[in-house]
Design an enzyme around this catalytic site. Structure first.
Site, mmCIF file in Angstrom:
data_model
loop_
_atom_site.group_PDB
_atom_site.id
_atom_site.type_symbol
_atom_site.label_atom_id
_atom_site.label_comp_id
_atom_site.label_asym_id
_atom_site.label_seq_id
_atom_site.Cartn_x
_atom_site.Cartn_y
_atom_site.Cartn_z
ATOM 1 N N PRO A 10 0.797 -1.220 0.000
ATOM 2 C CA PRO A 10 0.000 0.000 0.000
ATOM 3 C C PRO A 10 0.831 1.272 0.000
ATOM 4 O O PRO A 10 1.865 1.367 0.657
ATOM 5 C CB PRO A 10 -0.830 -0.104 1.285
ATOM 6 C CG PRO A 10 -0.137 -1.101 2.136
ATOM 7 C CD PRO A 10 0.568 -2.030 1.202
ATOM 8 N N ASN A 11 0.337 2.211 -0.772
ATOM 9 C CA ASN A 11 0.852 3.577 -0.892
ATOM 10 C C ASN A 11 2.167 3.683 -1.654
ATOM 11 O O ASN A 11 2.632 4.799 -1.909
ATOM 12 C CB ASN A 11 0.983 4.246 0.488
ATOM 13 C CG ASN A 11 -0.352 4.314 1.197
ATOM 14 O OD1 ASN A 11 -1.332 4.767 0.615
ATOM 15 N ND2 ASN A 11 -0.401 3.844 2.430
ATOM 16 N N ARG A 18 5.002 11.102 -2.149
ATOM 17 C CA ARG A 18 4.597 10.825 -0.768
ATOM 18 C C ARG A 18 5.793 10.960 0.177
ATOM 19 O O ARG A 18 6.758 10.205 0.073
ATOM 20 C CB ARG A 18 4.036 9.398 -0.668
ATOM 21 C CG ARG A 18 3.717 8.987 0.749
ATOM 22 C CD ARG A 18 3.310 7.530 0.821
ATOM 23 N NE ARG A 18 3.152 7.142 2.208
ATOM 24 C CZ ARG A 18 3.583 5.996 2.712
ATOM 25 N NH1 ARG A 18 4.176 5.113 1.945
ATOM 26 N NH2 ARG A 18 3.405 5.736 3.975
ATOM 27 N N TYR A 23 10.878 8.827 2.029
ATOM 28 C CA TYR A 23 10.907 7.786 1.013
ATOM 29 C C TYR A 23 11.677 8.166 -0.254
ATOM 30 O O TYR A 23 11.851 7.330 -1.134
ATOM 31 C CB TYR A 23 9.482 7.369 0.645
ATOM 32 C CG TYR A 23 8.716 6.866 1.846
ATOM 33 C CD1 TYR A 23 9.066 5.666 2.454
ATOM 34 C CD2 TYR A 23 7.663 7.591 2.389
ATOM 35 C CE1 TYR A 23 8.381 5.191 3.557
ATOM 36 C CE2 TYR A 23 6.971 7.129 3.499
ATOM 37 C CZ TYR A 23 7.336 5.934 4.080
ATOM 38 O OH TYR A 23 6.667 5.477 5.185
ATOM 39 N N ASN A 75 8.206 -5.466 -0.547
ATOM 40 C CA ASN A 75 8.018 -4.270 0.259
ATOM 41 C C ASN A 75 6.525 -4.207 0.544
ATOM 42 O O ASN A 75 5.749 -3.685 -0.259
ATOM 43 C CB ASN A 75 8.503 -3.010 -0.458
ATOM 44 C CG ASN A 75 8.401 -1.779 0.419
ATOM 45 O OD1 ASN A 75 7.717 -1.780 1.436
ATOM 46 N ND2 ASN A 75 9.077 -0.717 0.006
ATOM 47 N N ALA A 78 2.989 -0.839 5.048
ATOM 48 C CA ALA A 78 2.397 -0.947 6.385
ATOM 49 C C ALA A 78 1.931 -2.362 6.709
ATOM 50 O O ALA A 78 1.861 -2.735 7.887
ATOM 51 C CB ALA A 78 1.237 0.039 6.519
ATOM 52 N N GLU A 99 12.551 -9.219 2.508
ATOM 53 C CA GLU A 99 11.793 -8.030 2.898
ATOM 54 C C GLU A 99 12.610 -6.792 2.522
ATOM 55 O O GLU A 99 13.814 -6.738 2.771
ATOM 56 C CB GLU A 99 11.546 -8.061 4.400
ATOM 57 C CG GLU A 99 10.756 -6.876 4.914
ATOM 58 C CD GLU A 99 10.561 -6.906 6.424
ATOM 59 O OE1 GLU A 99 9.494 -6.470 6.880
ATOM 60 O OE2 GLU A 99 11.482 -7.356 7.154
ATOM 61 N N HIS A 101 12.625 -2.413 2.625
ATOM 62 C CA HIS A 101 12.071 -1.134 3.083
ATOM 63 C C HIS A 101 12.972 -0.008 2.605
ATOM 64 O O HIS A 101 14.203 -0.114 2.675
ATOM 65 C CB HIS A 101 11.988 -1.070 4.609
ATOM 66 C CG HIS A 101 10.981 -1.992 5.189
ATOM 67 N ND1 HIS A 101 9.625 -1.752 5.135
ATOM 68 C CD2 HIS A 101 11.130 -3.174 5.831
ATOM 69 C CE1 HIS A 101 8.991 -2.742 5.726
ATOM 70 N NE2 HIS A 101 9.874 -3.626 6.144
ATOM 71 N N ARG A 108 12.217 4.491 13.259
ATOM 72 C CA ARG A 108 10.979 5.259 13.138
ATOM 73 C C ARG A 108 10.051 4.970 14.318
ATOM 74 O O ARG A 108 10.498 4.542 15.366
ATOM 75 C CB ARG A 108 10.332 4.940 11.785
ATOM 76 C CG ARG A 108 11.251 5.388 10.630
ATOM 77 C CD ARG A 108 10.642 5.277 9.284
ATOM 78 N NE ARG A 108 9.433 6.075 9.196
ATOM 79 C CZ ARG A 108 8.506 5.878 8.276
ATOM 80 N NH1 ARG A 108 8.639 4.925 7.380
ATOM 81 N NH2 ARG A 108 7.428 6.635 8.241
#
Length: 146
Positions: A10-11, A18, A23, A75, A78, A99, A101, A108
């Site tokens: 998502p996103n 964004r 990012y 990735n 969330a 994974e 990111h 964070r």
């Protein structure tokens, strides 16, 4: 040619606009282009996908197994921190999942420090912006014997 699935959650379709301070300014298409270029050098085909829907990511993980992909770069955005379904899908397949990111979740908010994806993945690459994907691709190539 060996295939690597690159799945984005998502996103991530909003990359480049964004929260660029977190990012970066690269779009998902920019990242896909660099992955495809490096993939060709390594003899790997890149199958890049993005969805804002958890079930699509689960289905694509199953498809990676069914079609003989040699690895998955994931990735999950969330969903990394919330999805038992994605965790279970990773555990259900024999294809190694890495994974990915862009940011460093450990640096964070506290809710990002736990990753269901990371618990099931072969390994994690985080914190290097768009280059996280390239580092993960190199690791996947190694797993595939390339």
């Amino acid at each position: 040619m060996s295939r690597i699935f690159v799945l984005n959650g998502p996103n991530l379709n909003l990359l480049g606009s964004r929260e660029p301070e977190i990012y970066g300014h690269d779009t998902l298409d920019d990242i896909a282009g660099r992955l495809e270029d490096r993939g060709r050098e390594l003899g790997l085909e890149i199958d890049m996908r993005q969805s804002n829907h958890e079930g699509h990511l689960v289905d694509w993980l199953h498809e990676a197994q069914a079609t003989g992909a040699v690895a998955v770069l994931l990735n999950a955005g969330a969903f990394s921190h919330t999805s038992v379904a994605i965790h279970d899908a990773i555990k259900a397949i024999a294809v190694p999942v890495i994974e990915v990111h862009l940011s460093n979740p450990a640096a964070r908010e506290a809710f990002r420090h736990h990753s269901y994806v990371g618990m099931a993945a072969k390994g994690t690459v985080a914190g290097f912006g768009a280059d996280s994907y390239l580092v993960a691709l190199q690791a996947a190539a190694g797993l595939a014997g390339k």
